[in-house]
Write a protein that holds these residues in place. Sequence first.
Motif, PDB file in Angstrom:
ATOM      1  N   SER A  42       0.789  -1.126   0.012  1.00  0.00           N
ATOM      2  CA  SER A  42      -0.014  -0.042   0.046  1.00  0.00           C
ATOM      3  C   SER A  42       0.970   1.291   0.173  1.00  0.00           C
ATOM      4  O   SER A  42       0.711   2.175  -0.735  1.00  0.00           O
ATOM      5  N   MET A  43       2.016   1.219   0.693  1.00  0.00           N
ATOM      6  CA  MET A  43       2.765   2.553   0.945  1.00  0.00           C
ATOM      7  C   MET A  43       3.410   2.566  -0.312  1.00  0.00           C
ATOM      8  O   MET A  43       3.692   3.753  -0.821  1.00  0.00           O
ATOM      9  N   ALA A  44       3.995   1.487  -0.936  1.00  0.00           N
ATOM     10  CA  ALA A  44       4.684   1.522  -2.237  1.00  0.00           C
ATOM     11  C   ALA A  44       3.941   2.105  -3.223  1.00  0.00           C
ATOM     12  O   ALA A  44       4.449   2.845  -4.088  1.00  0.00           O
ATOM     13  N   GLY A  45       2.705   1.633  -3.435  1.00  0.00           N
ATOM     14  CA  GLY A  45       1.800   2.220  -4.287  1.00  0.00           C
ATOM     15  C   GLY A  45       1.555   3.514  -4.107  1.00  0.00           C
ATOM     16  O   GLY A  45       1.285   4.455  -5.172  1.00  0.00           O
ATOM     17  N   LEU A  46       1.331   3.955  -3.087  1.00  0.00           N
ATOM     18  CA  LEU A  46       1.103   5.483  -2.701  1.00  0.00           C
ATOM     19  C   LEU A  46       2.168   6.156  -3.182  1.00  0.00           C
ATOM     20  O   LEU A  46       2.029   7.334  -3.622  1.00  0.00           O
ATOM     21  N   ALA A  47       3.581   5.905  -2.887  1.00  0.00           N
ATOM     22  CA  ALA A  47       4.561   6.576  -3.123  1.00  0.00           C
ATOM     23  C   ALA A  47       4.791   6.598  -4.656  1.00  0.00           C
ATOM     24  O   ALA A  47       5.071   7.794  -5.070  1.00  0.00           O
ATOM     25  N   TYR A  48       4.108   5.610  -5.444  1.00  0.00           N
ATOM     26  CA  TYR A  48       4.445   5.744  -6.762  1.00  0.00           C
ATOM     27  C   TYR A  48       3.209   6.613  -7.387  1.00  0.00           C
ATOM     28  O   TYR A  48       3.531   7.415  -8.258  1.00  0.00           O
ATOM     29  N   ALA A  49       2.123   6.553  -6.861  1.00  0.00           N
ATOM     30  CA  ALA A  49       1.044   7.338  -7.561  1.00  0.00           C
ATOM     31  C   ALA A  49       1.379   8.924  -7.087  1.00  0.00           C
ATOM     32  O   ALA A  49       1.157   9.841  -7.855  1.00  0.00           O
ATOM     33  N   ARG A  51       4.046  10.302  -7.438  1.00  0.00           N
ATOM     34  CA  ARG A  51       4.943  11.016  -8.610  1.00  0.00           C
ATOM     35  C   ARG A  51       4.186  11.909  -9.247  1.00  0.00           C
ATOM     36  O   ARG A  51       4.750  12.884  -9.910  1.00  0.00           O
ATOM     37  N   SER A  52       2.761  11.575  -9.599  1.00  0.00           N
ATOM     38  CA  SER A  52       2.092  12.311 -10.613  1.00  0.00           C
ATOM     39  C   SER A  52       0.851  12.887 -10.180  1.00  0.00           C
ATOM     40  O   SER A  52       0.090  13.687 -11.000  1.00  0.00           O
TER      41      SER A  52
END
Length: 104
Positions: A42-49, A51-52
């Motif tokens: 969940s945190m990795a996905g949040l961090a990725y999202a 970005r934009s």
Amino acid sequence: MAWIVLVVSGVLEAVWATALGKSAGFSRPWPTVVFGAGLLLSMAGLAYALRSVPVGTGYAVWVGIGAVGTTAYAMASGGEPVSGLKIALLAGIIGCVVGLKLAH
């Protein structure tokens, strides 16, 4: 793509929050493993999202999806009482999340 990842990350927030409650203070191994994996993804996905997607919008959407998902699961599984008011308020959160996406 960032919005899809953000939504999936919000769902994973509901997964780890639910697993945290079921882990009984990390004394039950499987819910603890699900909590750890869900939290990490969940945190990795949040961090990725983020970005934009702007951080304020992204975080609000992530938290909203997680809160609605956690509460909906608890109500569906009998862990939390269901009421018309709760359902209306959760629908309001969903409306706000959709509004944030449309405003972006």
